[in-house]
Design an enzyme around this catalytic site. Structure first.
Site, short mmCIF file in Angstrom:
data_model
loop_
_atom_site.label_atom_id
_atom_site.label_comp_id
_atom_site.label_asym_id
_atom_site.label_seq_id
_atom_site.Cartn_x
_atom_site.Cartn_y
_atom_site.Cartn_z
N GLU A 1 0.83 -1.21 0.00
CA GLU A 1 0.00 0.00 0.00
C GLU A 1 0.86 1.26 0.00
O GLU A 1 2.09 1.21 0.17
CB GLU A 1 -0.95 -0.04 1.20
CG GLU A 1 -1.91 -1.22 1.10
CD GLU A 1 -2.97 -1.27 2.17
OE1 GLU A 1 -2.84 -0.55 3.19
OE2 GLU A 1 -3.95 -2.02 1.99
N ASN A 2 0.17 2.38 -0.21
CA ASN A 2 0.88 3.66 -0.31
C ASN A 2 0.02 4.74 0.35
O ASN A 2 -1.21 4.66 0.33
CB ASN A 2 1.10 4.00 -1.80
CG ASN A 2 2.03 5.16 -1.98
OD1 ASN A 2 1.63 6.32 -1.94
ND2 ASN A 2 3.29 4.87 -2.18
N ALA A 3 0.69 5.76 0.91
CA ALA A 3 -0.03 6.86 1.54
C ALA A 3 -0.96 7.55 0.54
O ALA A 3 -2.00 8.11 0.92
CB ALA A 3 0.95 7.86 2.12
N GLU B 1 -1.82 -10.10 -6.04
CA GLU B 1 -1.83 -10.87 -7.30
C GLU B 1 -0.90 -10.24 -8.33
O GLU B 1 -0.11 -10.91 -9.00
CB GLU B 1 -3.25 -10.92 -7.88
CG GLU B 1 -4.26 -11.65 -7.05
CD GLU B 1 -4.97 -10.77 -6.02
OE1 GLU B 1 -4.33 -9.86 -5.45
OE2 GLU B 1 -6.16 -11.01 -5.79
N CYS C 1 -7.20 -7.00 -11.06
CA CYS C 1 -6.35 -8.19 -11.04
C CYS C 1 -6.92 -9.28 -11.95
O CYS C 1 -6.16 -10.03 -12.56
CB CYS C 1 -6.18 -8.70 -9.61
SG CYS C 1 -5.07 -7.65 -8.66
N1 THU Z 1 -6.13 -6.65 -2.11
C1 THU Z 1 -5.29 -7.55 -2.68
O1 THU Z 1 -4.07 -7.45 -2.56
N2 THU Z 1 -5.85 -8.57 -3.37
C2 THU Z 1 -7.18 -8.84 -3.44
O2 THU Z 1 -7.57 -9.83 -4.03
C3 THU Z 1 -8.13 -7.93 -2.79
C4 THU Z 1 -7.57 -6.67 -2.27
C5 THU Z 1 -5.54 -5.57 -1.29
C6 THU Z 1 -5.58 -4.19 -1.87
C7 THU Z 1 -5.49 -3.35 -0.61
O3 THU Z 1 -4.12 -3.22 -0.23
C8 THU Z 1 -6.19 -4.18 0.45
O4 THU Z 1 -6.22 -5.51 -0.06
C9 THU Z 1 -7.61 -3.72 0.76
O5 THU Z 1 -8.34 -3.55 -0.39
#
Ligand code: THU
Length: 131
Positions: A45-47, A56, A90
Site C-alpha cells: 500500500e501507499n499513503a 496478485e 487483477c
Molecule cells: N487486495 C489484494 O491485494 N488482493 C485482493 O484480491 C483484494 C484486495 C488488497 C488491496 C489493498 O491493499 C487491500 O487488499 C484492501 O483492499
C-alpha cells in the site's frame, strides 16, 4: 508440479510480508510457473491510496521479472474467514497470462477453487487486437 494446496500455502506465507498499514487487510498471492516454480507476492500500500498494488499483481510482475512468462495457476490468501476473490483489475491482469487460469482463493467458508473465465467472462485479450 505443486498442488493447489501447496500454492495456497505459499500465498499464506507471502501474506505475512504484506505492507498494508492503511487497510490492515493483508493479502498474499502465489503463482505457479511453467517449470513448476512458485513465485509469491503481497499487497503493497501507499499513503496515496490509489497507488496501492494488490498481491496478485505483485506476484505476476515478479514472476515475469524473474523470467517466467508462462503462468499455470494462481492462489490468493486473504485474512481468515473473509472472501478474498481477486479484484476486477487483477482479474484482467491475470487474463493476460491465461483466461482459463485456475484460481484458488481463501473465503469465508474455506477455500474456493475456480477458473478465471468464471470470475471474468468474455475477458478482453490480445486476440481482439489481432483480429
Ligand atoms: N487486495 C489484494 O491485494 N488482493 C485482493 O484480491 C483484494 C484486495 C488488497 C488491496 C489493498 O491493499 C487491500 O487488499 C484492501 O483492499
Amino acid at each position: 508440479m505443486p498442488s493447489a494446496e501447496a500454492l495456497l500455502e505459499a500465498a499464506r506465507a507471502a501474506r505475512e510480508r504484506a505492507y498494508a498499514p492503511y487497510s490492515g487487510f493483508s493479502v498474499g498471492a502465489a503463482v505457479e510457473t511453467q517449470d513448476g516454480s512458485i513465485v509469491t507476492g503481497c499487497n503493497v500500500e501507499n499513503a496515496s491510496f490509489g497507488l496501492s498494488i494488490c498481491a496478485e499483481r505483485t506476484a505476476l510482475v515478479r514472476a515475469v521479472a524473474e523470467g517466467h512468462k508462462a503462468i499455470r495457476a494462481i492462489a490468493i490468501a486473504g485474512p481468515d474467514g473473509v472472501d478474498t476473490a481477486p479484484c476486477g483489475t487483477c482479474r484482467q491482469f491475470i487474463a493476460e497470462f491465461d483466461p482459463e487460469m485456475p484460481v484458488t482463493f481463501t473465503a469465508r467458508d474455506g477455500v474456493v477453487q475456480t477458473v478465471l473465465s468464471t470470475l471474468l467472462p468474455y475477458a478482453f485479450t490480445a486476440d481482439a487486437l489481432r483480429s
